[in-house]
Write a protein that holds these residues in place. Structure first.
Motif, PDB file in Angstrom:
ATOM      1  N   ALA A  85       3.434  -1.801   8.164  1.00 43.90           N
ATOM      2  CA  ALA A  85       4.066  -2.485   9.287  1.00 43.90           C
ATOM      3  C   ALA A  85       5.202  -1.620   9.816  1.00 43.90           C
ATOM      4  CB  ALA A  85       4.601  -3.849   8.861  1.00 43.90           C
ATOM      5  N   LEU A  86       5.353  -1.612  11.121  1.00 40.05           N
ATOM      6  CA  LEU A  86       6.463  -0.944  11.790  1.00 40.05           C
ATOM      7  C   LEU A  86       7.138  -2.008  12.639  1.00 40.05           C
ATOM      8  CD1 LEU A  86       6.402   2.462  13.643  1.00 40.05           C
ATOM      9  CD2 LEU A  86       7.460   0.461  14.684  1.00 40.05           C
ATOM     10  N   VAL A  87       8.450  -2.164  12.458  1.00 38.09           N
ATOM     11  CA  VAL A  87       9.217  -3.184  13.164  1.00 38.09           C
ATOM     12  C   VAL A  87      10.312  -2.505  13.976  1.00 38.09           C
ATOM     13  CG1 VAL A  87      10.663  -5.238  12.889  1.00 38.09           C
ATOM     14  CG2 VAL A  87       8.748  -4.854  11.334  1.00 38.09           C
ATOM     15  N   THR A  88      10.449  -2.937  15.229  1.00 33.10           N
ATOM     16  CA  THR A  88      11.484  -2.380  16.105  1.00 33.10           C
ATOM     17  C   THR A  88      12.710  -3.294  16.128  1.00 33.10           C
ATOM     18  OG1 THR A  88      10.824  -3.545  18.113  1.00 33.10           O
ATOM     19  CG2 THR A  88       9.646  -1.480  17.603  1.00 33.10           C
ATOM     20  N   ARG A  89      13.790  -2.799  16.672  1.00 39.02           N
ATOM     21  CA  ARG A  89      15.009  -3.605  16.842  1.00 39.02           C
ATOM     22  C   ARG A  89      14.782  -4.761  17.822  1.00 39.02           C
ATOM     23  NH1 ARG A  89      18.682  -3.700  13.052  1.00 39.02           N
ATOM     24  NH2 ARG A  89      18.816  -1.668  12.096  1.00 39.02           N
ATOM     25  N   ASP A  90      13.726  -4.663  18.632  1.00 40.80           N
ATOM     26  CA  ASP A  90      13.372  -5.742  19.567  1.00 40.80           C
ATOM     27  C   ASP A  90      12.450  -6.770  18.920  1.00 40.80           C
ATOM     28  OD1 ASP A  90      14.771  -4.350  21.565  1.00 40.80           O
ATOM     29  OD2 ASP A  90      12.976  -3.256  22.169  1.00 40.80           O
ATOM     30  N   ASP A  91      12.303  -6.713  17.600  1.00 45.13           N
ATOM     31  CA  ASP A  91      11.434  -7.624  16.844  1.00 45.13           C
ATOM     32  C   ASP A  91       9.957  -7.514  17.213  1.00 45.13           C
ATOM     33  OD1 ASP A  91      13.507  -8.702  15.277  1.00 45.13           O
ATOM     34  OD2 ASP A  91      14.043 -10.086  16.887  1.00 45.13           O
ATOM     35  N   ILE A  92       9.541  -6.345  17.648  1.00 42.86           N
ATOM     36  CA  ILE A  92       8.124  -6.087  17.876  1.00 42.86           C
ATOM     37  C   ILE A  92       7.560  -5.590  16.537  1.00 42.86           C
ATOM     38  CG2 ILE A  92       6.407  -4.811  19.204  1.00 42.86           C
ATOM     39  CD1 ILE A  92       8.117  -6.336  21.124  1.00 42.86           C
ATOM     40  N   ILE A  93       6.437  -6.152  16.119  1.00 42.60           N
ATOM     41  CA  ILE A  93       5.825  -5.781  14.842  1.00 42.60           C
ATOM     42  C   ILE A  93       4.446  -5.187  15.101  1.00 42.60           C
ATOM     43  CG2 ILE A  93       4.973  -6.616  12.616  1.00 42.60           C
ATOM     44  CD1 ILE A  93       7.019  -8.895  12.820  1.00 42.60           C
ATOM     45  N   PHE A  94       4.244  -3.987  14.580  1.00 41.93           N
ATOM     46  CA  PHE A  94       2.938  -3.333  14.629  1.00 41.93           C
ATOM     47  C   PHE A  94       2.409  -3.280  13.203  1.00 41.93           C
ATOM     48  CE2 PHE A  94       5.546  -1.582  18.018  1.00 41.93           C
ATOM     49  CZ  PHE A  94       4.741  -1.807  19.118  1.00 41.93           C
ATOM     50  N   THR A  95       1.121  -3.565  13.019  1.00 40.97           N
ATOM     51  CA  THR A  95       0.528  -3.507  11.690  1.00 40.97           C
ATOM     52  C   THR A  95      -0.759  -2.699  11.735  1.00 40.97           C
ATOM     53  OG1 THR A  95      -0.673  -5.587  12.027  1.00 40.97           O
ATOM     54  CG2 THR A  95       1.492  -5.728  10.948  1.00 40.97           C
ATOM     55  N   GLY A  96      -1.118  -2.162  10.582  1.00 38.84           N
ATOM     56  CA  GLY A  96      -2.365  -1.411  10.457  1.00 38.84           C
ATOM     57  C   GLY A  96      -2.767  -1.345   9.003  1.00 38.84           C
ATOM     58  N   SER A  97      -4.041  -1.159   8.790  1.00 42.29           N
ATOM     59  CA  SER A  97      -4.588  -1.107   7.443  1.00 42.29           C
ATOM     60  C   SER A  97      -5.466   0.123   7.302  1.00 42.29           C
ATOM     61  CB  SER A  97      -5.401  -2.376   7.172  1.00 42.29           C
ATOM     62  OG  SER A  97      -5.902  -2.373   5.866  1.00 42.29           O
ATOM     63  N   GLY A  98      -5.696   0.500   6.054  1.00 35.29           N
ATOM     64  CA  GLY A  98      -6.457   1.721   5.818  1.00 35.29           C
ATOM     65  C   GLY A  98      -7.631   1.545   4.886  1.00 35.29           C
ATOM     66  N   ALA A  99      -7.794   2.505   4.025  1.00 28.67           N
ATOM     67  CA  ALA A  99      -8.965   2.643   3.159  1.00 28.67           C
ATOM     68  C   ALA A  99      -9.252   1.412   2.306  1.00 28.67           C
ATOM     69  CB  ALA A  99      -8.762   3.850   2.239  1.00 28.67           C
ATOM     70  N   ARG A 100     -10.507   1.219   2.031  1.00 24.13           N
ATOM     71  CA  ARG A 100     -10.994   0.174   1.130  1.00 24.13           C
ATOM     72  C   ARG A 100     -11.909   0.857   0.121  1.00 24.13           C
ATOM     73  NH1 ARG A 100      -7.820  -3.137   3.412  1.00 24.13           N
ATOM     74  NH2 ARG A 100      -8.414  -4.222   5.278  1.00 24.13           N
ATOM     75  N   VAL A 101     -11.649   0.658  -1.158  1.00 23.37           N
ATOM     76  CA  VAL A 101     -12.459   1.260  -2.205  1.00 23.37           C
ATOM     77  C   VAL A 101     -12.752   0.199  -3.252  1.00 23.37           C
ATOM     78  CG1 VAL A 101     -12.500   3.015  -4.032  1.00 23.37           C
ATOM     79  CG2 VAL A 101     -11.484   3.561  -1.835  1.00 23.37           C
ATOM     80  N   LEU A 102     -14.005   0.101  -3.657  1.00 26.08           N
ATOM     81  CA  LEU A 102     -14.413  -0.845  -4.690  1.00 26.08           C
ATOM     82  C   LEU A 102     -13.751  -0.471  -6.016  1.00 26.08           C
ATOM     83  CD1 LEU A 102     -16.265  -3.218  -5.586  1.00 26.08           C
ATOM     84  CD2 LEU A 102     -18.010  -1.475  -6.081  1.00 26.08           C
ATOM     85  N   LEU A 103     -13.156  -1.468  -6.653  1.00 27.16           N
ATOM     86  CA  LEU A 103     -12.551  -1.246  -7.965  1.00 27.16           C
ATOM     87  C   LEU A 103     -13.598  -1.461  -9.056  1.00 27.16           C
ATOM     88  CD1 LEU A 103      -9.191  -3.169  -7.467  1.00 27.16           C
ATOM     89  CD2 LEU A 103      -9.503  -0.687  -7.568  1.00 27.16           C
ATOM     90  N   PRO A 104     -13.633  -0.607 -10.065  1.00 31.05           N
ATOM     91  CA  PRO A 104     -14.542  -0.843 -11.186  1.00 31.05           C
ATOM     92  C   PRO A 104     -14.270  -2.219 -11.803  1.00 31.05           C
ATOM     93  CG  PRO A 104     -13.612   1.362 -11.316  1.00 31.05           C
ATOM     94  CD  PRO A 104     -12.877   0.642 -10.222  1.00 31.05           C
ATOM     95  N   GLU A 105     -15.318  -2.856 -12.294  1.00 30.33           N
ATOM     96  CA  GLU A 105     -15.188  -4.202 -12.864  1.00 30.33           C
ATOM     97  C   GLU A 105     -14.133  -4.260 -13.962  1.00 30.33           C
ATOM     98  OE1 GLU A 105     -18.842  -6.176 -13.881  1.00 30.33           O
ATOM     99  OE2 GLU A 105     -19.772  -5.583 -11.991  1.00 30.33           O
ATOM    100  N   LYS A 106     -14.038  -3.218 -14.761  1.00 29.52           N
ATOM    101  CA  LYS A 106     -13.048  -3.174 -15.847  1.00 29.52           C
ATOM    102  C   LYS A 106     -11.622  -3.314 -15.290  1.00 29.52           C
ATOM    103  CE  LYS A 106     -11.419  -0.182 -19.578  1.00 29.52           C
ATOM    104  NZ  LYS A 106     -11.595   1.088 -20.274  1.00 29.52           N
ATOM    105  N   ILE A 107     -11.345  -2.655 -14.178  1.00 28.10           N
ATOM    106  CA  ILE A 107     -10.020  -2.740 -13.551  1.00 28.10           C
ATOM    107  C   ILE A 107      -9.808  -4.136 -12.979  1.00 28.10           C
ATOM    108  CG2 ILE A 107      -8.599  -1.890 -11.638  1.00 28.10           C
ATOM    109  CD1 ILE A 107      -9.851   0.886 -12.172  1.00 28.10           C
TER     110      ILE A 107
END
Length: 168
Positions: A85-107
């Motif tokens: 998230a990036l937030v400005t002094r004007d209370d504008i919020i930008f969000t973004g997401s990235g990589a998705r990786v399957l976790l081994p069942e043990k984890i």
């Protein structure tokens, strides 16, 4: 320009410094106000927003950035997820997401017991402080993508949205 990041984690700080290379970047411990181990996209995103707004509030920076890692369920399987998230002094919020990786069942089984991913990964990989270095993503991708690189991608998404907003 002054940028604050709501974390003392070297991977997260490095990602922000890579994108805001000409700016002053200050880091501070800011609580995510979510679980130590977020278990959904929504909770992980919320943690990133809290870190961004908290760092902005606690500093004289122009913008605040929060980066948060978590896990999420997809078709009854746990995946690694990350949000920024990036937030400005004007209370504008930008969000973004990235990589998705399957976790081994043990984890996934260890996470379901309430153990935080960083601790599980240290044990899984027989290393120390993975969360401050290559991260789970580095271990699970055989170091093809490091935690810093994963967060660089997210910070680029934030920066691009913010830059576009400033121009329009």
């Amino acid at each position: 320009m002054k940028i604050s990041i709501g974390s003392k984690n070297p991977s997260k700080i490095g990602a922000v410094k890579s994108i805001f290379a000409c700016d002053e970047v200050i880091s501070m411990n800011v609580p995510s106000q979510v679980s130590n181990q977020p278990f959904s996209d929504s909770e992980t995103k919320e943690g990133a927003i809290h870190r961004a707004t908290g760092s902005l509030t606690a500093s004289s920076s122009d913008i605040g950035i929060g980066l948060e890692g978590g896990v999420m369920n997809v078709d009854d399987k746990l995946y690694l997820c990350n949000w920024g998230a990036l937030v400005t002094r004007d209370d504008i919020i930008f969000t973004g997401s990235g990589a998705r990786v399957l976790l081994p069942e043990k984890i996934g089984a260890e996470l379901q017991k309430g153990i935080e991913l960083g601790d599980v990964m240290d044990d899984y990989a027989h290393k120390k402080h993975i969360r401050k270095k290559e991260g789970a993503i580095g271990i699970l991708t055989n170091n093809q993508v490091s935690r810093k690189e994963m967060f660089i991608h997210v910070v680029k998404l934030l920066y691009g949205q913010w830059e576009y907003w400033k121009q329009n």
